[in-house]
Design a protein around this motif. Sequence first.
Motif, PDB file in Angstrom:
ATOM      1  N   ILE A   5       0.839  -1.194   0.000  1.00 37.19           N
ATOM      2  CA  ILE A   5       0.000   0.000   0.000  1.00 37.19           C
ATOM      3  C   ILE A   5       0.874   1.244   0.000  1.00 37.19           C
ATOM      4  N   GLU A   6       1.928   1.239   0.790  1.00 39.15           N
ATOM      5  CA  GLU A   6       2.836   2.382   0.820  1.00 39.15           C
ATOM      6  C   GLU A   6       3.430   2.643  -0.554  1.00 39.15           C
ATOM      7  N   HIS A   7       3.723   1.568  -1.280  1.00 39.89           N
ATOM      8  CA  HIS A   7       4.270   1.724  -2.625  1.00 39.89           C
ATOM      9  C   HIS A   7       3.250   2.380  -3.552  1.00 39.89           C
ATOM     10  N   TRP A 263      -6.473   3.373  -9.205  1.00 39.36           N
ATOM     11  CA  TRP A 263      -7.650   2.662  -9.697  1.00 39.36           C
ATOM     12  C   TRP A 263      -7.276   1.303 -10.274  1.00 39.36           C
ATOM     13  N   PRO A 264      -8.141   0.306 -10.108  1.00 37.55           N
ATOM     14  CA  PRO A 264      -7.913  -0.976 -10.775  1.00 37.55           C
ATOM     15  C   PRO A 264      -7.879  -0.798 -12.287  1.00 37.55           C
ATOM     16  N   LEU A 265      -6.983  -1.509 -12.943  1.00 37.61           N
ATOM     17  CA  LEU A 265      -6.844  -1.427 -14.396  1.00 37.61           C
ATOM     18  C   LEU A 265      -6.685  -2.827 -14.963  1.00 37.61           C
ATOM     19  N   ARG A 266      -7.584  -3.156 -15.863  1.00 40.42           N
ATOM     20  CA  ARG A 266      -7.608  -4.512 -16.427  1.00 40.42           C
ATOM     21  C   ARG A 266      -6.276  -4.871 -17.080  1.00 40.42           C
ATOM     22  N   ALA A 267      -5.668  -3.947 -17.802  1.00 43.79           N
ATOM     23  CA  ALA A 267      -4.431  -4.253 -18.515  1.00 43.79           C
ATOM     24  C   ALA A 267      -3.324  -4.700 -17.582  1.00 43.79           C
ATOM     25  N   CYS A 271       0.335  -8.110 -15.952  1.00 43.39           N
ATOM     26  CA  CYS A 271       1.685  -7.890 -15.428  1.00 43.39           C
ATOM     27  C   CYS A 271       1.790  -8.491 -14.027  1.00 43.39           C
ATOM     28  N   SER A 272       2.981  -8.662 -13.564  1.00 41.25           N
ATOM     29  CA  SER A 272       3.171  -9.235 -12.220  1.00 41.25           C
ATOM     30  C   SER A 272       4.202  -8.415 -11.449  1.00 41.25           C
ATOM     31  N   THR A 280      -3.035  -5.597  -5.159  1.00 37.01           N
ATOM     32  CA  THR A 280      -2.376  -4.349  -5.540  1.00 37.01           C
ATOM     33  C   THR A 280      -1.752  -4.408  -6.928  1.00 37.01           C
ATOM     34  N   ALA A 281      -1.544  -5.615  -7.469  1.00 36.45           N
ATOM     35  CA  ALA A 281      -0.833  -5.747  -8.743  1.00 36.45           C
ATOM     36  C   ALA A 281      -1.549  -5.043  -9.883  1.00 36.45           C
ATOM     37  N   SER A 282      -2.867  -4.980  -9.856  1.00 32.53           N
ATOM     38  CA  SER A 282      -3.615  -4.426 -10.981  1.00 32.53           C
ATOM     39  C   SER A 282      -4.071  -2.991 -10.738  1.00 32.53           C
ATOM     40  N   ILE A 283      -3.519  -2.321  -9.734  1.00 35.19           N
ATOM     41  CA  ILE A 283      -3.921  -0.942  -9.441  1.00 35.19           C
ATOM     42  C   ILE A 283      -2.910   0.036 -10.019  1.00 35.19           C
ATOM     43  N   GLN A 284      -3.426   1.016 -10.764  1.00 33.52           N
ATOM     44  CA  GLN A 284      -2.609   2.088 -11.337  1.00 33.52           C
ATOM     45  C   GLN A 284      -2.819   3.359 -10.523  1.00 33.52           C
TER      46      GLN A 284
END
Length: 430
Positions: A5-7, A263-267, A271-272, A280-284
Amino acid sequence: MDNQIEHLLSLQAIREKAHAVFQLAEQGSLSHYDYHPERLDEVGDYVMGIIERDFGPDRYHLIPPHGRWQHFEVGGVPRISNLLDTWKKDGYDVKEQARSLIDLFFVSVLLDAGAGDTWRYKEPDTEEVYTRSEGIAVASLHMYLDGMFADQASLRKDIVHGQGLQALSLETLSAGFQAGKGNNLLGLSARGDILRRLGESLLSLPQFFGPSGRPGLLVDYILENSEGSLDYSLLWSILQKTLIPIWPSDRTHVRGQPIGDAWPLRALRQCSDDGSDPETASIQPFHKLTQWLAYTLMVPFTRLLSAPWANAELGTGLPEYRNGGLFVDMGLLTLKPEAMERGLQSSGGGDLPCFGAGDDEIVEWRAMTVALLDKLHERVATSGRFGGTRLSLPQMLEAGTWKAGRELAAAKRPETKSSPILNSGDGTLF
């Protein structure tokens, strides 16, 4: 707060995630847009041409960073210089002048996140009519001078206090903006909510803003906790602590923690980059308004206090509708047919596609805007076209991309001067 979350709250994450999206664009793997790299040189030439037109042949070193100061000078009126002259006559030293500008800029930036296409403001002193960001700047200046943001017990009007912001009513804010029937300001109620929550947040952080919750006391904290150059990372950390609690509650949360303009982003599901943490991986993240505030607050320190900044390069391009609109209007990004159809259906019969501010189409567009601004800046900074001046990213935003996006919008859509893609946000985002 856990590390992931900090990241997401960091400046580094904005750029890292956006460039991950850009890599997908190069592979033709975006969800909603097609990227046309062959047009990037044309965009670069157009932007650099505007910079040369307005600052050539030898004034490139005078380009300010993208910030709020310039908006107050609309109509050729040096309102901030005039204000500084008044404060000097009143006996304010340069540190108090800097505090006072921070007060004004802090509130003015947070009030400015898109005014809509129809709102107008008539300045009381000049009777001139202004719109959009400049109109909001001038309106906020007059509200500030009238004491609208000060504690009622204060002997001084041109100051900002936490209690003054907490007490701000919608009726008072509406009157200050001259908003009402026939002159609608997008998201007026949401802006008022943000200022009231800002007042609460300022009062909760006396180590930065003193017991009165005065934004300008940030000057003292930054100076006292810096050696040599001021640390942009310190400024960013303070602003995130202050502003994350004030954003609308319907924004993204991770494990119960609000993360602001992220915000969550499908694209990004492809990515990992965040390892095994799928939440958190899919949040921009973007934190656009906070970034614009940070760029703005740097300026009083440099101009009034001659204090340089370190680590300012961590800041990114701003993912808002002028910068993003530039890339769409010049064909560097185009909506895929199915996305265009969805947007036109959402617009209710309008000619331009429209999406919600948190919709995947908007988030993907904003992510690409951040990455493309970096790619464009590489060309601008190494072009050799500016007499030996290497323009910073904030300077390019100010003199080039933001202005280019606005001018293209005016040429292509003269009646509204709107973005080529609309969003149905509440006026608190971008």
